[in-house]
Design an enzyme around this catalytic site. Sequence first.
Site, PDB file in Angstrom:
ATOM      1  N   GLY A  94       0.852  -1.181   0.000  1.00  0.00           N
ATOM      2  CA  GLY A  94       0.000   0.000   0.000  1.00  0.00           C
ATOM      3  C   GLY A  94       0.885   1.227   0.000  1.00  0.00           C
ATOM      4  O   GLY A  94       2.117   1.126  -0.046  1.00  0.00           O
ATOM      5  N   GLY A  96       3.061   3.449   1.421  1.00  0.00           N
ATOM      6  CA  GLY A  96       3.796   3.411   2.680  1.00  0.00           C
ATOM      7  C   GLY A  96       4.540   4.678   3.015  1.00  0.00           C
ATOM      8  O   GLY A  96       4.954   4.879   4.155  1.00  0.00           O
ATOM      9  N   ARG A  97       4.740   5.556   2.023  1.00  0.00           N
ATOM     10  CA  ARG A  97       5.435   6.824   2.298  1.00  0.00           C
ATOM     11  C   ARG A  97       4.862   7.959   1.465  1.00  0.00           C
ATOM     12  O   ARG A  97       5.479   9.010   1.325  1.00  0.00           O
ATOM     13  CB  ARG A  97       6.933   6.695   2.048  1.00  0.00           C
ATOM     14  N   ASP A 128       9.992   4.225   7.381  1.00  0.00           N
ATOM     15  CA  ASP A 128       9.803   5.456   8.157  1.00  0.00           C
ATOM     16  C   ASP A 128       8.874   6.441   7.467  1.00  0.00           C
ATOM     17  O   ASP A 128       8.585   7.507   8.017  1.00  0.00           O
ATOM     18  CB  ASP A 128      11.149   6.117   8.467  1.00  0.00           C
ATOM     19  N   GLY A 129       8.421   6.115   6.254  1.00  0.00           N
ATOM     20  CA  GLY A 129       7.499   6.994   5.552  1.00  0.00           C
ATOM     21  C   GLY A 129       8.130   8.233   4.957  1.00  0.00           C
ATOM     22  O   GLY A 129       7.428   9.100   4.429  1.00  0.00           O
ATOM     23  N   ARG A 179       3.938  14.319  -6.696  1.00  0.00           N
ATOM     24  CA  ARG A 179       3.757  13.552  -7.930  1.00  0.00           C
ATOM     25  C   ARG A 179       2.368  13.798  -8.511  1.00  0.00           C
ATOM     26  O   ARG A 179       1.373  13.876  -7.782  1.00  0.00           O
ATOM     27  CB  ARG A 179       3.968  12.065  -7.658  1.00  0.00           C
ATOM     28  N   ASP A 255       2.801  -4.237  -8.512  1.00  0.00           N
ATOM     29  CA  ASP A 255       2.290  -3.041  -7.836  1.00  0.00           C
ATOM     30  C   ASP A 255       2.922  -1.771  -8.386  1.00  0.00           C
ATOM     31  O   ASP A 255       2.479  -0.662  -8.043  1.00  0.00           O
ATOM     32  CB  ASP A 255       2.526  -3.132  -6.320  1.00  0.00           C
ATOM     33  N   ASN A 256       3.940  -1.900  -9.243  1.00  0.00           N
ATOM     34  CA  ASN A 256       4.558  -0.750  -9.896  1.00  0.00           C
ATOM     35  C   ASN A 256       4.108  -0.617 -11.350  1.00  0.00           C
ATOM     36  O   ASN A 256       4.737   0.116 -12.122  1.00  0.00           O
ATOM     37  CB  ASN A 256       6.079  -0.862  -9.854  1.00  0.00           C
ATOM     38  N   ASP A 265       6.584   4.886 -10.312  1.00  0.00           N
ATOM     39  CA  ASP A 265       7.461   4.368  -9.259  1.00  0.00           C
ATOM     40  C   ASP A 265       8.905   4.200  -9.723  1.00  0.00           C
ATOM     41  O   ASP A 265       9.423   3.098  -9.844  1.00  0.00           O
ATOM     42  CB  ASP A 265       6.920   3.055  -8.696  1.00  0.00           C
TER      43      ASP A 265
END
EC number: 2.7.7.-
Length: 493
Positions: A94, A96-97, A128-129, A179, A255-256, A265
Amino acid sequence: MTLLDLRFDNAWARLPEDFYTRVRPTPWRDTRVLDVSPRGAALLGLDARRLSEDPRERERLTALMAGSELLPGMDPIAQKYTGHQFGSYNPALGDGRGLLLGEAMTEAGPVDLHLKGAGQTPYSRFGDGRAVLRSSIREYLAGEAMAGLGIPTTLALAVAVNDEKVMRERVEPGATLMRLAESHIRFGHFEWLYQRRRVEDMKRLAWHVIERHRPAFKESDAPFSELFDDVVARTAELIAAWQAYGFVHAVMNTDNMSLLGLTIDYGPYAFMDRYDESLVPNHTDEFGRYAFDQQPGVALWNLAVLAQSLTPLIEVERLRESLDTFEPKLQEAYARRMRARLGLANDEDGDRDLVMAWLSLLARHKADFHRSFRALGGYDGSRAALSALADTLECETSDPAFKEWVSRYERRLAAERRGPEERRSAMDAVNPRYVLRTHLAQRVLEAAEEGDPEPLREFRTCLADPFREHSGCESWTQPPPRHAPPVCLSCSS
């Protein structure tokens, strides 16, 4: 038009609640905008100069990039999806950052504003996002370079650095990237619903894509089949463009992969320097799964995974028929681009063999991929032009393979109606003078880390318009030294 004039219609937030999690961005200290993209700003109907120079607009953009303020109408969420990573299914994926801050409605349609480096989300796993300046600048430049080449891609409105220190391979400056994309929907969104056997939600998501992005399919007798056909066709066109311009994505996990056929990505990507069909710029990819020459096969594999996920909506035989069109569509798109790069206006028998022989010649002499095409545009049959071409390929004019290929090329050009000048003009319009080479990106990164954003702006300008010569920018055309090994990057790059 200003940032406050943007209007948002956040359709994704109206989907079932477990499609996402609402998360506020984490504010970062002392954020400074390094560059604003004119192309990205124009996508939103904004003016990059005003965003950079108007004090109120710059302050508003800086606060947005810092995660400390949102624009009216924004509804930040982290999307949930899954995917196959290096061939293995991972259910824990998902955003994540990054956060989808909002979906701006423009004259051309919806545009996602997605803040990368926005902080931790429920999908961060052990991350750590945060984002680092290195990866943020590389993605920022990649969007500009791909768009300049006419390859479908996500873009960025701006890139910013902050005073946070982030630990990756070393301690690095923190950064954020805004983005932009028509949508961030991925193959992995459908994989997630398929794995959980949520057929009705899968239908809802498919209808969301059709109504939001492919409305022409609404009247079809088989709208879901039309949608998958479209994904196959756009993916074939995308991969053909990557192969034609020597681009290696390096992390082609499902997922990319964008459902809309965008390059998305950017991690340890590379535009090859010297031609090497087995180039692997990702040191995590020890078996070369995502090597340059493997990309077409991986794309088909990823499409097959998506097809499997869509079996509750589309008959298996119909999915197979669509998948069978991938290779011919890829070959057709690749041949079209490569004919243009070789200056061939007509489609003739033997063109494929001519292209493959050219690539073999480049591989044999380890010639620079991009400079060789540019030099070929100047070939007019004269002895001086022949010598210049051989110099670029770093071979002798007497080399048998070189002589044979040039003879074949001259015979092929005889079937064209264009003269040398017209052909050169056409070739210069598709063979870039400026390429996002890894060592040049590193030069930009080092300057930015020292507090100098001017090389970033200068190189971005060249990459956004890569085919014509820019005054005073000769240093941005230079390849790496002859014996420099290819740079291998990490997934955090």
